[in-house]
Design a protein around this motif. Sequence first.
Motif, PDB file in Angstrom:
ATOM      1  N   ILE A 149       0.833  -1.206   0.000  1.00 38.29           N
ATOM      2  CA  ILE A 149       0.000   0.000   0.000  1.00 38.29           C
ATOM      3  C   ILE A 149       0.868   1.258   0.000  1.00 38.29           C
ATOM      4  N   LEU A 150       2.170   1.104   0.156  1.00 39.25           N
ATOM      5  CA  LEU A 150       3.093   2.237   0.201  1.00 39.25           C
ATOM      6  C   LEU A 150       4.288   1.979  -0.716  1.00 39.25           C
ATOM      7  N   GLY A 151       4.733   3.018  -1.406  1.00 45.24           N
ATOM      8  CA  GLY A 151       5.964   2.940  -2.176  1.00 45.24           C
ATOM      9  C   GLY A 151       5.922   2.051  -3.387  1.00 45.24           C
ATOM     10  N   ALA A 152       4.736   1.636  -3.826  1.00 46.77           N
ATOM     11  CA  ALA A 152       4.633   0.734  -4.974  1.00 46.77           C
ATOM     12  C   ALA A 152       4.752   1.522  -6.280  1.00 46.77           C
ATOM     13  N   SER A 153       4.831   0.805  -7.375  1.00 50.64           N
ATOM     14  CA  SER A 153       4.880   1.433  -8.696  1.00 50.64           C
ATOM     15  C   SER A 153       3.960   0.674  -9.629  1.00 50.64           C
ATOM     16  N   ASP A 154       3.828   1.172 -10.861  1.00 53.44           N
ATOM     17  CA  ASP A 154       2.984   0.463 -11.816  1.00 53.44           C
ATOM     18  C   ASP A 154       3.661  -0.778 -12.368  1.00 53.44           C
ATOM     19  N   LYS A 155       4.902  -1.042 -11.897  1.00 52.67           N
ATOM     20  CA  LYS A 155       5.641  -2.239 -12.312  1.00 52.67           C
ATOM     21  C   LYS A 155       5.526  -3.367 -11.288  1.00 52.67           C
ATOM     22  N   CYS A 156       5.283  -3.024 -10.013  1.00 47.75           N
ATOM     23  CA  CYS A 156       5.331  -4.047  -8.961  1.00 47.75           C
ATOM     24  C   CYS A 156       4.684  -3.529  -7.686  1.00 47.75           C
ATOM     25  N   ILE A 157       3.897  -4.384  -7.038  1.00 49.52           N
ATOM     26  CA  ILE A 157       3.304  -4.039  -5.742  1.00 49.52           C
ATOM     27  C   ILE A 157       3.627  -5.119  -4.701  1.00 49.52           C
TER      28      ILE A 157
END
Length: 337
Positions: A149-157
């Motif tokens: 829920i924090l610090g993610a990107s559209d490449k990886c969660i």
Amino acid sequence: MIRFDYKRPDAVDAAVAAGSERNAAFLAGGTNLVDLMKENVARPLEVVDINRLPLGDITEIDGGGLRLGALATNNDTAYHPIVQQHYPLLASAILAGASPQLRNAATNGGNINQRTRCYYFYDVDTPCTKRNREERCGAIGGVNRIHAILGASDKCIATHPSDMAVALAALDAEVRVTGIGGERVIPIGEYHRLPGDEPWRDNTLKPGELVTAIDLPAEHFTTNYTYLKLRDRLSYAFAIVSVAVAMRLEEGKIADVRVALGGVAHKPWRNAPAEDLLIGEAPGVEAFATAARAITEGAVGQGDNDFKIPLARKAIVRALGQAAAGTPQSQTDKRIA
């Protein structure tokens, strides 16, 4: 499992040289690497067994700190008398993770380098940018209950799975590594990476670099601390949300506090400006709730994991309350105090 070459060097320099070869992997306890190899997620062409290296000691260092050898096991670390006396937060976090059998095999260096338990990463028949740079993140728009829920990107969660690393983040530990270019020291907060555009890179290690030790600072938090881990079952489960708190009180006010979260990001999560909101405040639910909102500012759910945002905030408030009261969460009686 694919065929691979196997080396077992006796010296750090030889291990680093071997580990610098193309597609090599270091093997210590193997509690994560071997599983990944069995599932064909990890496919090293060369396995470098480092168990003969002299990296298993836990020793005091100048200035009052403690050096944890990379090959010291998690159990030996958690039950070491100096760790229990001066760094009980770390002991608690280690004991919150895995099973005694795994902790007897798992090493300190391996623990902080373990890879995500994302469903898509482990299933080679699903898309995952951590396995294949050309693919998409299957968890985005997929099953993502355990995801970031924090610090993610559209490449990886994906999230980082280590309990130990969360406590190390709260304690401002440092990681000592050795590579072809020599030794360097990496603050734990700079060791793990957010996914960004390169989610296949979990940390800031250079090719062939080997973790040799983890240094704990001389500052001790022996009374006002806690490691609170929320999970689907009370043992042998990874955190949905975890909170490590190290706090120092003076004259009824918060003089110092560190709050690190696990299970919510690609790395142990800290927000220093949000922690600063508590300095000089008297411990209390209102102050804790304000800090919790600040620490989780920018949190974004992906659908299945939307619940993590309020859960994380409530967990931070509860953990801060435990630490302030000097009643750390028990890892034996796991009912939340």
